[in-house]
Design a protein around this motif. Structure first.
Motif, PDB file in Angstrom:
ATOM      1  N   UNK A   1       1.033  -1.179   0.088  1.00  0.00           N
ATOM      2  CA  UNK A   1       0.068  -0.047   0.211  1.00  0.00           C
ATOM      3  C   UNK A   1       1.030   1.207   0.057  1.00  0.00           C
ATOM      4  N   UNK A   2       2.015   1.130   0.819  1.00  0.00           N
ATOM      5  CA  UNK A   2       2.965   2.424   0.824  1.00  0.00           C
ATOM      6  C   UNK A   2       3.421   2.491  -0.783  1.00  0.00           C
ATOM      7  N   UNK A   3       3.860   1.379  -1.317  1.00  0.00           N
ATOM      8  CA  UNK A   3       4.409   1.583  -2.626  1.00  0.00           C
ATOM      9  C   UNK A   3       3.297   2.044  -3.580  1.00  0.00           C
ATOM     10  N   UNK A   4       2.052   1.552  -3.434  1.00  0.00           N
ATOM     11  CA  UNK A   4       1.257   1.915  -4.589  1.00  0.00           C
ATOM     12  C   UNK A   4       0.977   3.471  -4.243  1.00  0.00           C
ATOM     13  N   UNK A   5       0.566   3.835  -3.046  1.00  0.00           N
ATOM     14  CA  UNK A   5       0.329   5.400  -2.674  1.00  0.00           C
ATOM     15  C   UNK A   5       1.501   6.456  -3.297  1.00  0.00           C
ATOM     16  N   UNK A   6       2.659   5.891  -2.979  1.00  0.00           N
ATOM     17  CA  UNK A   6       4.018   6.895  -3.190  1.00  0.00           C
ATOM     18  C   UNK A   6       3.708   6.966  -4.756  1.00  0.00           C
ATOM     19  N   UNK A   7       3.634   5.943  -5.665  1.00  0.00           N
ATOM     20  CA  UNK A   7       3.425   5.838  -6.920  1.00  0.00           C
ATOM     21  C   UNK A   7       2.398   6.804  -7.473  1.00  0.00           C
ATOM     22  N   UNK A   8       1.272   6.706  -6.780  1.00  0.00           N
ATOM     23  CA  UNK A   8       0.092   7.552  -7.094  1.00  0.00           C
ATOM     24  C   UNK A   8       0.378   9.133  -6.813  1.00  0.00           C
ATOM     25  N   UNK A   9       1.511   9.239  -5.852  1.00  0.00           N
ATOM     26  CA  UNK A   9       1.684  10.605  -5.812  1.00  0.00           C
ATOM     27  C   UNK A   9       3.071  10.954  -6.507  1.00  0.00           C
ATOM     28  N   UNK A  10       3.495  10.254  -7.442  1.00  0.00           N
ATOM     29  CA  UNK A  10       4.369  10.406  -8.253  1.00  0.00           C
ATOM     30  C   UNK A  10       5.846  10.402  -7.667  1.00  0.00           C
TER      31      UNK A  10
END
Length: 326
Positions: free
Chosen positions: A113-122
């Motif tokens: 989830x951390x990885x996905x959310x960081x990617x979501x924020x670029x």
């Protein structure tokens, strides 16, 4: 849409020595690998202007709320708040295997989830940054009684020796063995589901609260990790590795009475009678998956002996948590 794929893990030796309450004084070591069974997260913008809620998350349940502060799933809520994502987001999570089964799924969830959310924020994080973020979230924010191996395997992937030192310094060392040696090892492994799912929290909390009394056992378990690592790098019969697992399982059961139970002990003895040389219950204990070391010519007899239990085939996942769509 962002899609993150994060591996679960299987550890051979060292479980318990990755608890900071132990390794901050004594150091810790884990021998294990990320497994090719995964947790998946999808993250996308939610068009709240078209609905009467602004956040939608889907796991075994579905929550539709106006603000992330209203989310009932605590890890979801706290991770979103830590990322300063309050609304206009939709997240789905799915897993190849059941939760609470000893394969590190809770930490894989946090890492993914951390990885996905960081990617979501670029934003892109290194594996160690991702692991450390997950460890901080689980231990310091969620106040969970967990160790630190699961987060590292989920973030890094691969077949590794993990070493933990005072101050949470983490070293990841690839197990550099020949393809033939690796084939000998993995062709001798079997994985069976006990049918029991459980939360590791109570078992781990008992160990932490009793850390002084079990420190000698943990130190012996840590030494077994290095002995097994050295043995893999050598050329001795791979069957000895299975016998080492058997001794490690005996020692692991001494950490807390809830690590095993009569049903698990009976299942293990049935496997040994069928030809297994050793094995262990994965994770903190109490249920989940049973890993067995079985010479290839004995696999059919062990499979027959455990015919009432579901077998799962697996391999190493060389890649840690990754973004597979963005």
């Amino acid at each position: 849409m962002i899609i993150a794929k994060t591996p679960l893990r299987i550890s051979f030796f060292g479980g318990g020595t990755d608890i900071p309450e132990y390794f901050d004084i004594n150091g810790g070591a884990i021998l294990g690998f990320a497994v090719d069974k995964y947790i998946y997260h999808t993250v996308s913008r939610f068009p709240s202007e078209l609905f009467n809620y602004s956040v939608r998350i889907s796991y075994s349940k579905v929550e539709c709320v106006q603000n992330t502060s209203e989310i009932l799933h605590v890890p979801f809520r706290e991770i979103l708040n830590a990322m300063n994502i309050r609304r206009d987001v939709e997240i789905h999570v799915a897993s190849d295997l059941p939760s609470f089964s000893g394969l590190g799924s809770s930490s894989a969830f946090t890492v993914g989830l951390f990885n996905a959310l960081h990617a979501y924020k670029g934003i892109s994080l290194s594996p160690i940054e991702l692991a450390e973020a997950a460890i901080h979230m689980e231990r310091e924010v969620l106040r969970e009684a967990v160790g630190c191996q699961d987060q590292v395997f989920a973030a890094h992937g691969g077949f590794n020796l993990l070493e933990f030192a005072k101050g949470s310094d983490i070293k990841v060392q690839k197990v550099d063995i020949s393809m033939q040696r690796k084939s000998e090892l993995f062709s001798s492994l079997m994985l069976f589901f006990t049918g029991i799912t459980r939360s590791a929290q109570a078992v781990e909390a008992n160990k932490i609260n009793n850390i002084r009394n079990i420190s000698k056992t943990l130190t012996r378990i840590k030494q077994q990790t290095y002995d097994a690592y050295d043995y893999l790098l050598g050329s001795g019969s791979i069957n000895q590795f299975g016998k080492m697992l058997d001794q490690a399982w005996v020692d692991k059961k001494q950490l807390d009475s809830s690590v095993s139970n009569s049903a698990i002990d009976a299942m293990y003895q049935t496997a040994i009678s069928g030809g297994a040389l050793g094995g262990k219950l994965l994770g903190a204990g109490g249920g989940g998956f049973l890993l067995l070391f079985v010479p290839p010519d004995k696999k059919s007899s062990v499979r027959k002996a455990l015919k009432g239990f579901h077998e799962v085939n697996f391999d190493v996942s060389n890649e840690g948590s990754s973004i597979i769509h963005s």
